[in-house]
Write an enzyme that holds these catalytic residues in place. Structure first.
Site, PDB file in Angstrom:
ATOM      1  N   ASP A   1       0.762  -1.448  -0.093  1.00  0.00           N
ATOM      2  CA  ASP A   1      -0.039   0.005   0.071  1.00  0.00           C
ATOM      3  C   ASP A   1       0.616   1.388   0.021  1.00  0.00           C
ATOM      4  O   ASP A   1       1.783   1.686   0.410  1.00  0.00           O
ATOM      5  CB  ASP A   1      -0.851  -0.189   1.600  1.00  0.00           C
TER       6      ASP A   1
ATOM      7  N   GLU B   1     -10.306  -2.441   4.275  1.00  0.00           N
ATOM      8  CA  GLU B   1      -8.417  -1.404   4.975  1.00  0.00           C
ATOM      9  C   GLU B   1      -9.000  -0.031   4.014  1.00  0.00           C
ATOM     10  O   GLU B   1      -9.701   0.472   3.467  1.00  0.00           O
ATOM     11  CB  GLU B   1      -8.393  -2.662   3.546  1.00  0.00           C
TER      12      GLU B   1
HETATM   13  C1  FRU Z   1      -3.756  -3.274   2.648  1.00  0.00           C
HETATM   14  C2  FRU Z   1      -3.214  -4.437   4.008  1.00  0.00           C
HETATM   15  C3  FRU Z   1      -3.585  -2.648   4.987  1.00  0.00           C
HETATM   16  C4  FRU Z   1      -2.292  -3.252   5.782  1.00  0.00           C
HETATM   17  C5  FRU Z   1      -1.116  -3.580   4.949  1.00  0.00           C
HETATM   18  C6  FRU Z   1      -0.144  -4.590   5.818  1.00  0.00           C
HETATM   19  O1  FRU Z   1      -3.474  -4.288   1.350  1.00  0.00           O
HETATM   20  O2  FRU Z   1      -3.999  -5.578   4.373  1.00  0.00           O
HETATM   21  O3  FRU Z   1      -4.870  -3.499   5.810  1.00  0.00           O
HETATM   22  O4  FRU Z   1      -1.708  -2.106   7.158  1.00  0.00           O
HETATM   23  O5  FRU Z   1      -1.736  -4.318   3.855  1.00  0.00           O
HETATM   24  O6  FRU Z   1       1.101  -4.785   5.159  1.00  0.00           O
END
Ligand code: FRU
Length: 517
Positions: free
Chosen positions: A50, A232
């Site tokens: 992300d 998320e």
């Molecule tokens: C989304 C996610 C988030 C988390 C991160 C962990 O892709 O699963 O919810 O903070 O990636 O790398």
């Protein structure tokens, strides 16, 4: 990502990551490996997911990102960092945040504390404040539910070095298993900071006057929107309704799995926010991008009012196969940065995405081909496709049931098809025969996007990079972002259409690489 996967991946690598030597980002030279995007952001090496901490400050756009510097698969998360003056060309920076005794550094956001509400900066030199999720592996493995908390770090030197707040976590976990990805905004009308947090199947809002002490405000979404997976990486911002003086509050919520074409995707809600409670006006589920590869995207904070744009970037992958795509020595890219706008369409307001105008600086040697698909012919000639290209054309149809299809292909018979199926009024990207596809059964396929518009004429812009296509049509209300991995470059294209369909001209622009100096 799923809990089981998190445990599996992280347990294997926990020890290495928690020792914290200052790690420079590996320099692999000129970024010319097979499949290496030439005008999308990638880390030089290792794993990225992300985008995080998107913030503009003193002439610089910051892009932080979920980063695991020891492998090309997900592991103990750090915040990688890059800086740009134009959102197009990026300078890789040293890692900004390392895991510590409170956990891995998961996704989050960054703001500029102009009024020094936190007391961490000064009135003259405001702090850049990052708020992120701590993920404590030991807590998760012990079967606890409170292993995700929100931490704060700040920088007094324009994002170059970071200090973790001594009183972390600033938002402890009340016993909720998924409690993460804080996006913090300044809500001017109520003169406070608002944090939107993803909590399993809904979001929760918290308020603060100093970025440190947070108070619960409200929840949204348990009974609204798509629920095929965990929520998320939310975002919340006000957006003008194009061409009016009205504005709406927009909420973005990524969801994995449960996207319309499978796996990860981002839904949005249009509504009203009074500083405490968000109310949605949306009755159907709306998706930001119907391609399979735009996830966890959020928007930049602190964009100057004279600019006024709402600028977005997403992670150009999908948890279904992100960790097995055939790239080396890095995995994952970001989407093109996009300006978001809210536009009226026959069925209602829709969020539109348009690649930012700064990308035009990459255009070299634009060429207009004409006539490409005269009415009465069902296939065009073959044309060369530059490595890195923007294709722009308008399809004129005599009837909305007519089809059109663009084929990007090579001598090996590999191809990506992009088109419009008139009978169902849907765009599609078909990467079934796009080259390397057997690394995941979820990768090959034909993916579709329903149009909100019903016009006969359709204007399409397609950005083709070494391993991605981004398709925009209908004023940005159609966006499809898709990866592909051909064994040789897709170096030709042709158009096909129903008899009656006409494409007078195609503008083909070769795009220069962002990595060549
Ligand atoms: C989304 C996610 C988030 C988390 C991160 C962990 O892709 O699963 O919810 O903070 O990636 O790398």
């Amino acid at each position: 990502m799923s809990r089981a996967l998190l445990i599996f991946l992280a347990a294997a690598t926990l020890l290495t990551a928690c020792s914290q030597p200052e790690k420079p980002v590996a320099d692999h030279g000129w970024m010319t490996e097979p499949h290496r995007p030439q005008f999308h952001f990638t880390p030089t090496a290792q794993w990225m997911n992300d985008p995080n901490g998107l913030v503009y400050f003193q002439g610089e756009y910051h892009l932080f990102y979920q980063y695991y510097p020891d492998s090309t698969v997900w592991g103990p998360m750090h915040w990688g960092h890059a800086i740009s003056n134009d959102l197009v060309r990026w300078d890789h920076q040293p890692i900004a945040l390392y895991p510590d005794s409170l956990g891995f550094i998961f996704s989050g956001s960054a703001v500029i504390d102009h009024k020094n509400t936190s007391g961490l900066g000064t009135d003259q030199a405001p702090a850049m404040v990052a708020i992120y999720t701590y993920h404590l592996m030991e807590g998760e493995k012990a079967g606890r539910h409170d292993f995700q908390t929100q931490g704060l770090a700040y920088s007094l030197d324009r994002g170059r070095t970071w200090t973790k707040y001594s009183g972390n976590p600033v938002l402890p976990n009340p016993g909720k298993h998924d409690f993460r990805d804080p996006k913090v905004i300044w809500h001017d009308a109520s003169k406070k900071w608002v944090m939107i947090l993803a909590v399993k199947d809904h979001v929760e809002l918290f308020g603060s006057t100093n970025l440190i002490d947070w108070k619960y405000l409200s929840s949204f979404g348990e009974a609204t929107g798509a629920h095929g997976g965990v929520w998320e990486c939310p975002d919340l911002f006000e957006l003008n309704v194009a061409g009016t003086n009205d504005s709406k509050w927009m909420m973005l919520v990524s969801i994995n799995p449960g996207a319309p074409n499978g796996g990860s995707g981002t839904q949005y809600f249009i509504g009203h926010f009074d500083g405490n409670v968000f109310q949605s006006e949306t009755t159907e589920t709306l998706w930001l991008d119907y391609g399979k590869d735009n996830y966890a995207g959020v928007t930049w904070s602190n964009i100057p009012a004279e600019d006024g744009r709402r600028l977005f970037v997403g992670w150009m992958s999908n948890w279904q196969y992100a960790q097995v795509v055939p790239t080396h020595p890095w995995r994952s890219a970001m989407t093109l940065p996009r300006e978001l706008a809210l536009k009226r369409t026959p069925p209602g307001l829709r969020l539109a995405s348009t690649p930012i105008h700064e990308l035009n600086s990459l255009i070299q040697a634009p060429e207009t081909l004409t006539p490409v698909l005269p009415t009465g012919s069902s296939s065009s000639s073959e044309y060369p496709l530059p490595a890195g290209a923007l294709l722009e054309f308008t399809v004129q149809r005599t009837d909305t049931r007519e089809d059109v299809e663009l084929e990007l292909f090579n001598a090996q018979g590999e191809r990506v098809l992009i088109g419009l199926t008139g009978a169902v009024n849907q765009f599609f990207v078909d990467r079934t025969q796009s080259g390397k596809t057997d690394f995941s059964t979820d990768f090959p396929g034909k993916h579709v996007a329903p149009r909100a518009m019903a016009t006969k004429d359709v204007t399409v812009r397609i950005w083709v990079d070494a391993s991605s296509v981004e398709v925009f049509a209908d004023d940005g209300t159609i966006a499809m972002t898709e990866l592909y991995f051909s064994t040789q470059p897709l170096d030709r294209f042709r158009l096909r259409g129903s008899v009656g369909t006409q494409v007078d001209s195609v503008r083909v622009s070769a795009l220069r690489s962002i990595w060549t100096k």
